[in-house]
Scaffold this motif. Structure first.
Motif, mmCIF file in Angstrom:
data_model
loop_
_atom_site.group_PDB
_atom_site.id
_atom_site.type_symbol
_atom_site.label_atom_id
_atom_site.label_comp_id
_atom_site.label_asym_id
_atom_site.label_seq_id
_atom_site.Cartn_x
_atom_site.Cartn_y
_atom_site.Cartn_z
ATOM 1 N N ARG A 187 1.048 -1.272 -0.083
ATOM 2 C CA ARG A 187 0.022 -0.022 -0.085
ATOM 3 C C ARG A 187 0.752 1.136 -0.019
ATOM 4 O O ARG A 187 1.917 1.167 0.522
ATOM 5 C CB ARG A 187 -0.863 -0.068 1.125
ATOM 6 N N ARG A 188 0.440 2.421 -0.719
ATOM 7 C CA ARG A 188 1.004 3.327 -0.737
ATOM 8 C C ARG A 188 1.070 4.275 0.602
ATOM 9 O O ARG A 188 -0.193 4.576 0.933
ATOM 10 C CB ARG A 188 0.589 4.303 -1.856
ATOM 11 N N VAL A 189 1.872 4.927 1.269
ATOM 12 C CA VAL A 189 2.050 5.623 2.363
ATOM 13 C C VAL A 189 2.796 6.803 2.339
ATOM 14 O O VAL A 189 3.625 6.845 1.748
ATOM 15 C CB VAL A 189 2.317 4.698 3.561
ATOM 16 N N SER A 190 2.308 7.892 3.017
ATOM 17 C CA SER A 190 3.027 8.883 3.113
ATOM 18 C C SER A 190 4.646 8.871 3.821
ATOM 19 O O SER A 190 4.641 8.205 4.900
ATOM 20 C CB SER A 190 2.477 10.016 3.769
ATOM 21 N N ARG A 191 5.653 9.386 3.081
ATOM 22 C CA ARG A 191 7.100 9.163 3.668
ATOM 23 C C ARG A 191 7.131 9.644 4.927
ATOM 24 O O ARG A 191 7.615 8.987 5.864
ATOM 25 C CB ARG A 191 7.721 9.967 2.872
ATOM 26 N N ASP A 192 6.393 10.866 5.382
ATOM 27 C CA ASP A 192 6.608 11.382 6.578
ATOM 28 C C ASP A 192 5.865 10.497 7.640
ATOM 29 O O ASP A 192 6.496 10.637 8.728
ATOM 30 C CB ASP A 192 5.813 12.982 6.622
ATOM 31 N N VAL A 193 4.768 9.984 7.433
ATOM 32 C CA VAL A 193 4.079 8.970 8.496
ATOM 33 C C VAL A 193 5.041 7.885 8.597
ATOM 34 O O VAL A 193 5.153 7.366 9.729
ATOM 35 C CB VAL A 193 2.950 8.902 8.004
ATOM 36 N N LEU A 194 5.753 7.245 7.724
ATOM 37 C CA LEU A 194 6.457 6.049 7.983
ATOM 38 C C LEU A 194 7.851 6.391 8.481
ATOM 39 O O LEU A 194 8.193 5.638 9.337
ATOM 40 C CB LEU A 194 6.894 5.450 6.491
ATOM 41 N N VAL A 195 8.200 7.598 8.345
ATOM 42 C CA VAL A 195 9.447 7.852 9.159
ATOM 43 C C VAL A 195 9.229 8.260 10.678
ATOM 44 O O VAL A 195 9.965 7.836 11.316
ATOM 45 C CB VAL A 195 10.087 9.236 8.454
ATOM 46 N N LYS A 196 8.102 8.643 10.713
ATOM 47 C CA LYS A 196 7.770 8.906 12.498
ATOM 48 C C LYS A 196 7.495 7.449 13.000
ATOM 49 O O LYS A 196 7.736 7.387 14.039
ATOM 50 C CB LYS A 196 6.410 9.676 12.490
ATOM 51 N N GLN A 197 6.840 6.652 12.186
ATOM 52 C CA GLN A 197 6.529 5.451 12.698
ATOM 53 C C GLN A 197 7.768 4.457 12.932
ATOM 54 O O GLN A 197 8.003 3.853 13.847
ATOM 55 C CB GLN A 197 5.702 4.579 11.882
ATOM 56 N N VAL A 212 6.366 6.186 -1.757
ATOM 57 C CA VAL A 212 6.879 5.101 -0.811
ATOM 58 C C VAL A 212 5.886 4.095 -0.466
ATOM 59 O O VAL A 212 4.393 4.703 -0.287
ATOM 60 C CB VAL A 212 7.222 5.833 0.560
ATOM 61 N N GLU A 213 6.242 3.027 -0.526
ATOM 62 C CA GLU A 213 5.133 1.801 -0.366
ATOM 63 C C GLU A 213 5.802 0.832 0.920
ATOM 64 O O GLU A 213 6.829 1.052 1.194
ATOM 65 C CB GLU A 213 5.109 0.692 -1.659
ATOM 66 N N GLU A 214 4.557 0.409 1.840
ATOM 67 C CA GLU A 214 4.794 -0.301 2.843
ATOM 68 C C GLU A 214 4.491 -1.830 2.446
ATOM 69 O O GLU A 214 3.494 -2.180 1.960
ATOM 70 C CB GLU A 214 4.161 0.051 4.070
ATOM 71 N N TRP A 215 5.481 -2.805 2.567
ATOM 72 C CA TRP A 215 5.109 -4.295 1.979
ATOM 73 C C TRP A 215 5.100 -5.120 3.316
ATOM 74 O O TRP A 215 6.101 -5.003 3.948
ATOM 75 C CB TRP A 215 6.326 -4.653 1.230
ATOM 76 N N ILE A 227 9.979 -1.372 3.894
ATOM 77 C CA ILE A 227 9.619 0.087 3.337
ATOM 78 C C ILE A 227 10.555 0.390 2.217
ATOM 79 O O ILE A 227 11.678 0.119 2.249
ATOM 80 C CB ILE A 227 9.743 1.248 4.232
ATOM 81 N N ALA A 228 9.896 0.900 1.084
ATOM 82 C CA ALA A 228 10.619 0.574 -0.117
ATOM 83 C C ALA A 228 10.053 2.099 -1.034
ATOM 84 O O ALA A 228 8.960 2.499 -1.010
ATOM 85 C CB ALA A 228 10.536 -0.382 -1.102
ATOM 86 N N ASP A 229 11.072 2.816 -1.612
ATOM 87 C CA ASP A 229 10.853 3.778 -2.573
ATOM 88 C C ASP A 229 10.809 3.250 -3.963
ATOM 89 O O ASP A 229 11.682 2.910 -4.488
ATOM 90 C CB ASP A 229 11.980 4.838 -2.583
ATOM 91 N N ILE A 230 9.507 3.156 -4.675
ATOM 92 C CA ILE A 230 9.387 2.903 -5.967
ATOM 93 C C ILE A 230 9.651 3.577 -7.129
ATOM 94 O O ILE A 230 9.185 3.207 -8.297
ATOM 95 C CB ILE A 230 7.900 1.987 -5.930
ATOM 96 N N SER A 231 10.074 4.913 -6.761
ATOM 97 C CA SER A 231 10.537 5.791 -7.814
ATOM 98 C C SER A 231 11.418 5.255 -8.714
ATOM 99 O O SER A 231 12.438 4.262 -8.072
ATOM 100 C CB SER A 231 10.752 7.156 -7.441
ATOM 101 N N PRO A 232 11.916 5.890 -9.848
ATOM 102 C CA PRO A 232 13.116 5.333 -10.713
ATOM 103 C C PRO A 232 14.197 5.476 -10.140
ATOM 104 O O PRO A 232 15.133 4.620 -10.056
ATOM 105 C CB PRO A 232 12.912 6.295 -11.879
ATOM 106 N N LYS A 233 14.475 6.755 -9.285
ATOM 107 C CA LYS A 233 15.558 6.784 -8.470
ATOM 108 C C LYS A 233 15.800 6.012 -7.333
ATOM 109 O O LYS A 233 16.926 5.517 -7.109
ATOM 110 C CB LYS A 233 15.808 8.287 -8.084
ATOM 111 N N GLY A 234 14.837 5.619 -6.839
ATOM 112 C CA GLY A 234 14.781 4.699 -5.718
ATOM 113 C C GLY A 234 15.026 3.210 -6.135
ATOM 114 O O GLY A 234 15.750 2.652 -5.498
ATOM 115 N N ARG A 235 14.477 2.910 -7.294
ATOM 116 C CA ARG A 235 14.632 1.547 -7.651
ATOM 117 C C ARG A 235 15.965 1.242 -8.038
ATOM 118 O O ARG A 235 16.925 0.378 -8.035
ATOM 119 C CB ARG A 235 13.855 1.530 -9.012
ATOM 120 N N LYS A 236 16.663 2.402 -8.857
ATOM 121 C CA LYS A 236 18.404 2.457 -9.164
ATOM 122 C C LYS A 236 19.028 2.243 -8.099
ATOM 123 O O LYS A 236 20.115 1.570 -8.112
ATOM 124 C CB LYS A 236 18.519 3.597 -9.986
ATOM 125 N N ASN A 237 18.781 3.018 -7.057
ATOM 126 C CA ASN A 237 19.731 3.152 -5.783
ATOM 127 C C ASN A 237 19.084 1.994 -4.851
ATOM 128 O O ASN A 237 19.776 1.736 -3.690
ATOM 129 C CB ASN A 237 19.617 4.348 -5.315
#
Length: 594
Positions: A187-197, A212-215, A227-237
């Protein structure tokens, strides 16, 4: 370590391992699963928008505007109906005795496991879960049950529970037997929410990323939370962090699926095809409503008029020539469009197996009872099939529940049963009382394929015809606290009624002793009917001792221990004195001679 996928709440992994970055192949696996289920997820999104009232109108110039629903939302009504049916009728659960155990010991262990299952069902709020699962089954084509426990507590304090997994977020893989062998919940989750959790992700996830997705990834041998960043940059890195990776001691994925059967194996909800008819109905009704404005504010035809702005009630119109005139242009009544909308509504109900009787349509009650039954035959057949499917669904889920209890919740527990359990509490130890026996039988019984009201009618009909016994009928009634004791209560009630009728009859015949005792015992406001009857019976069983003169005489007078003999009772006093008579010889009587 609590999971709640539906509301987007956090998962608190206490005492987890050190976070690390996953293998990049997980990104590829995620893409494969999402692509595999893309068509199904697209249908779910459209059905969800329809149920939520997010409707649009496409006009002749191909522009689109958001419009409120203009016709009855048959899909929403149908899903709510299926949800209510599922939550209103809860099947019965029985734990069989294993064949490899002795009958006496095995029966007691099976009954303890049965009490444990009912207790876990009750703690999971099974009624609400059933309503949600049935709504998912009808709306999305599948329902998913997950098994988990509160891992923040010690094993002895844990209790496994069933929970609903939203079909919008789950991407499962099943084997040929229908068992889930892998499941990704993304599910897609806000990055700020995940970082706080999860503060550990702060240095990994790009602050500017909004993808940012939570798996939650389930495998037969392990469970992962990522917790994964699925953007092209996130996938590359490879911008992802594994929050936990724990071994799965169950050896199987703790998720169970039940789905609407389809001929091609695709997941489709009951109302997937109804949405096309509903879209057409909405478009026609919106156009009809828009054109109805012409009936209230029609265009005006004017020719050679001096004061056309004065047109209206009581206005005086001045013409420049004899040919001058001013009149309203009559609008065309769309009877054909309204009739077409009504016909489409009937077609939509047929497609959705949702007869008009279920939504309170007055016109649907004009037909005979035979016609009503015929129109509802299809939904009865679908209900019967769904009930059979949910029996197996709950059997698998409950078996996993017992396995979870044995593997992750070991420790001495107090077993109380569910809210209807009137037995005494007892000690339950999962490793001893479960011992690898996860067999459970779940049955809807005679209620399969019907709603609660028809279920009661079917029970009454079979009982009157002698097809079933009263004991069987009571076992099918889930509102009875203890069906086994109900027969004793009925016998006791009939005995009390007979006893009271006897007191009434004796009072009418002149013997008011029993009625007087009854009235005297009822003076207390907190008197129970059982205590009242017991007191009257005790009073009536006491022997009546008559008051006889001479009872206080010395011993030896009249009878044993000073009691009066029969002569004293009949004579009403002391024995009469013996008269002084001459001997028989003096009278010429010889008793022994000739």
């Amino acid at each position: 370590m609590t999971q709640n996928y539906n509301e987007g709440s956090s998962v608190d992994y206490s005492g987890t391992s050190t976070a690390y970055r996953p293998n990049s192949s997980l990104y590829q696996r995620r893409d494969l699963l999402i692509e595999t289920h893309s068509d199904w997820k697209e249908r779910i999104s459209e059905i969800t928008a329809i149920v939520n009232g997010d409707w649009h109108m496409i006009w002749a110039n191909l522009t689109t505007t958001a419009e409120a629903p203009s016709v009855a939302n048959i899909i929403e009504l149908g899903i709510h109906h299926w949800s209510a049916l599922g939550g209103a009728v809860i099947p019965g659960v029985r734990v069989p005795v294993p064949v490899n155990q002795n009958v006496k010991g095995g029966e007691r262990a099976a009954r303890k496991r049965e009490r444990r299952v009912k207790e876990l069902w009750d703690n999971s709020n099974i009624n609400e879960l059933m309503a949600q699962w049935w709504g998912d089954y009808a709306g999305t084509g599948c329902a998913y049950a997950g098994i988990w426990a509160d891992f923040d507590k010690k094993p002895a304090e844990r209790h496994p529970y069933l929970h609903r997994i939203d079909p919008r977020y789950v991407y499962p893989i099943k084997d040929t037997k229908g068992n889930v062998i892998e499941a990704l919940i993304a599910r897609r989750v806000s990055r700020d929410v995940l970082v706080k959790q999860y503060p550990v992700a702060k240095g990994v996830i790009d602050p500017a990323s909004d993808t940012v997705e939570e798996w939650f990834w389930y495998f037969p041998d392990k469970i992962m939370h990522i917790i994964a960043d699925i953007s092209p940059k996130g996938r590359k890195n490879n911008t992802a962090v594994v929050l936990t990776e724990e071994p799965n001691h169950l050896g199987m994925v703790p998720i169970v699926e039940v789905g609407v059967p389809t001929f091609d194996g695709e997941r489709r909800g009951i109302f997937d095809q109804t949405r096309h008819l509903l879209r057409t109905m909405h478009r026609l009704m919106t156009l009809t409503i828009t054109s109805s404005e012409e009936e209230v504010y029609p265009p005006v035809f004017e020719y050679d008029v001096m004061n056309p702005d004065d047109f209206g009630p009581g206005a005086i119109i001045h013409g420049r020539s004899p040919e001058a005139r001013m009149e309203r242009m009559s609008s065309r009544t769309h009877f054909d469009a309204k009739d077409l909308i009504s016909r489409l509504a009937n077609e939509a109900r047929t497609q959705a197996s949702f007869p008009g009787q279920l939504s309170g349509d007055p016109g649907a009650s004009i037909v005979s009872a035979k016609g009503i039954q015929a129109s509802m035959g299809q939904i009865d057949a679908r209900l019967a099939l769904a009930h059979k499917q949910f029996e197996k669904f709950l059997e698998k889920s409950t078996g996993l529940l017992l396995s979870f209890d044995e593997n992750y919740c070991e420790g001495e527990k107090t077993l109380n049963g569910d809210t209807h359990d009137k037995k005494k509490a007892e000690i339950f130890i999962p490793s001893r009382d479960i011992a690898g026996h996860y067999e459970v039988n779940v049955r809807y019984g005679i209620g399969a394929g019907t709603d609660p009201s028809n279920r009661e009618m079917r029970l009454s009909m079979n009982l009157q015809q002698g097809m079933i016994s009263r004991e069987t009928a009571r076992d099918e009634m889930d509102f009875l606290d203890d069906p086994a004791k109900e027969e004793l209560r009925i016998v006791k009630q009939k005995a009390i009624d007979s006893f009271m009728n006897g007191i009434y009859q004796k009072a009418q015949q002149g013997d008011i002793s029993g009625a007087a005792t009854l009235i005297d015992a009822m003076k207390r406001e907190d008197t129970d009917i059982n205590e009242l009857v017991a007191k009257v019976i005790e009073s009536m069983q006491q022997p009546e001792t008559p008051e006889v003169p001479g009872m206080g005489g010395p011993p030896g007078m009249g009878g044993p221990q000073g009691a009066p003999d029969l002569g004293a009772l009949l004579g009403g006093g002391q024995q009469p004195p013996t008269p002084d008579l001459p001997p028989l010889g003096a009278l010429g009587v010889n008793p022994g001679g000739p």
